[in-house]
Design an enzyme around this catalytic site. Sequence first.
Site, short mmCIF file in Angstrom:
data_model
loop_
_atom_site.label_atom_id
_atom_site.label_comp_id
_atom_site.label_asym_id
_atom_site.label_seq_id
_atom_site.Cartn_x
_atom_site.Cartn_y
_atom_site.Cartn_z
CB CYS A 103 -0.91 0.00 1.23
SG CYS A 103 -2.18 1.28 1.20
N GLY A 105 -4.33 -4.29 0.53
CA GLY A 105 -3.46 -3.29 -0.05
C GLY A 105 -4.17 -2.16 -0.79
CB SER A 153 -10.85 4.16 2.86
OG SER A 153 -11.13 2.82 2.51
CB CYS A 201 -19.25 -15.93 7.25
SG CYS A 201 -18.28 -16.82 8.47
CG ASP A 235 -9.87 -9.04 3.41
OD1 ASP A 235 -8.85 -9.14 2.70
OD2 ASP A 235 -10.16 -8.04 4.07
CB CYS A 289 -24.25 -15.64 21.47
SG CYS A 289 -22.83 -14.53 21.39
CB CYS A 291 -28.38 -12.38 22.74
SG CYS A 291 -28.36 -10.59 22.45
#
Length: 439
Positions: free
Chosen positions: A32, A84, A140, A276, A292, A333, A336
Amino acid sequence: MTELRAQGPGFSRRKSRTDPFIVMAKPVGPTCNLHCRYCYYLGKTALFPDHQEFIMGNGALDAYIAKFIQASPGPIVHFVWHGGEPTLAGIGFYERALELQRKYSPPGFNCINNLQTNGVLLDKYWCRFLSENNFHVGISIDGPSRLHDKYRVSQGGSPSHARVMLGYNNLRESGIDPDVLCTINSFNSQFPEETYRFFLRNEVAWLQFIPIVVRLANNRVSKQSVSPDAYANFLIAIFDEWVRYDMTSIAIQLFLECLRVWSGSPADLCIMAQDCGQVLAMEHDGSIYSCDHFVDLEHRLGTIDSNSLADLIDSRVQIEFGKAKTSSLTSYCQACPVLFACNGGCPKDRFSSAIDGEAGLNYLCSGYRAFYQHISPYMNKMVELSLLGQKPSRLMADLRAVEANERARWKSANRNAPCPCESGLKFKNCCLAKRREAT
């Protein structure tokens, strides 16, 4: 798994999936031109040999585009270029990518490209290229300069805000209305209204918030990480303003995703989804990882030159990785009241302990709970409006009317009349007395 015939170049038969998935491709790996002090990805250079050049070669690029189109159900194929900093690959890299997309796309398929950038290199030439080729762009920005430049700095430590905003304005002048990604960190989380109103002034159309949580040894977090309380307070302050004044002016990803979930639909946003594992990461060398946030040797699935993407996304290892988001939930959880919205948050942040000592609670748990409980009555009202055939944004006018009436009640309250708070006491013995005591 479905077998489909394709007429495009390079295919005789194609192995595709019924459901779409995403690959976050990193043309220059973790390299980056900024050195954001909270970045979790810069350290990934340690995964690769010291002599390795951080640029995706033609062979890996060709294989990726061919295999991703092959594995996609179509007719829309979403290519995501990440980092990056992906603009470091140069415009020529993306020109080759577009050529390969045209080469490998069967009739009726359409490739959409999304570039997530820090904006520093976005001059008019870059923006013209992106606009002419219909790129979607995410940029960003962490708010106004005094907040953004606290952590988003160059490799030499100099501020980046002025260059980023030049890139943002160049995008808009070229006809691209970029999505804005704003991190919530330990500094800007103290100034939610200032952060939010900066984006309103700059006519941001789509805004997403990402909490910064960088785990250190012994389950501590970095000084740049947002605390659970600050995270909740930041989101609540912005939500309260958005729901009263700005629902038709700016789309905020998290708030719209909450409305989707409260309406009974499954979440699209991965941190809120039950499972996910539908977003792979591909490094510059063609290595494929589960996510990621899990680019490490343990979660390395294979390589683009030797594996089918459809086989990797549907592999036992990847399916178990995705299902673990639900199967590893703590008892706390599971009991909850806002689990339906939270689903435990991102697994990368599950390093805290529940009240009973059970490990695996999300670090941001208390913040999630406070935020979701705060917005619940508003979400329920928006769902009710939708069921009546009205736009959820009608809530803005309703709230302003109710609050105007409420202010009028207090303004006209008589000392000896019943208190407007409905406690049963006289105003002078209740809230008026409390105000005087506080003064």
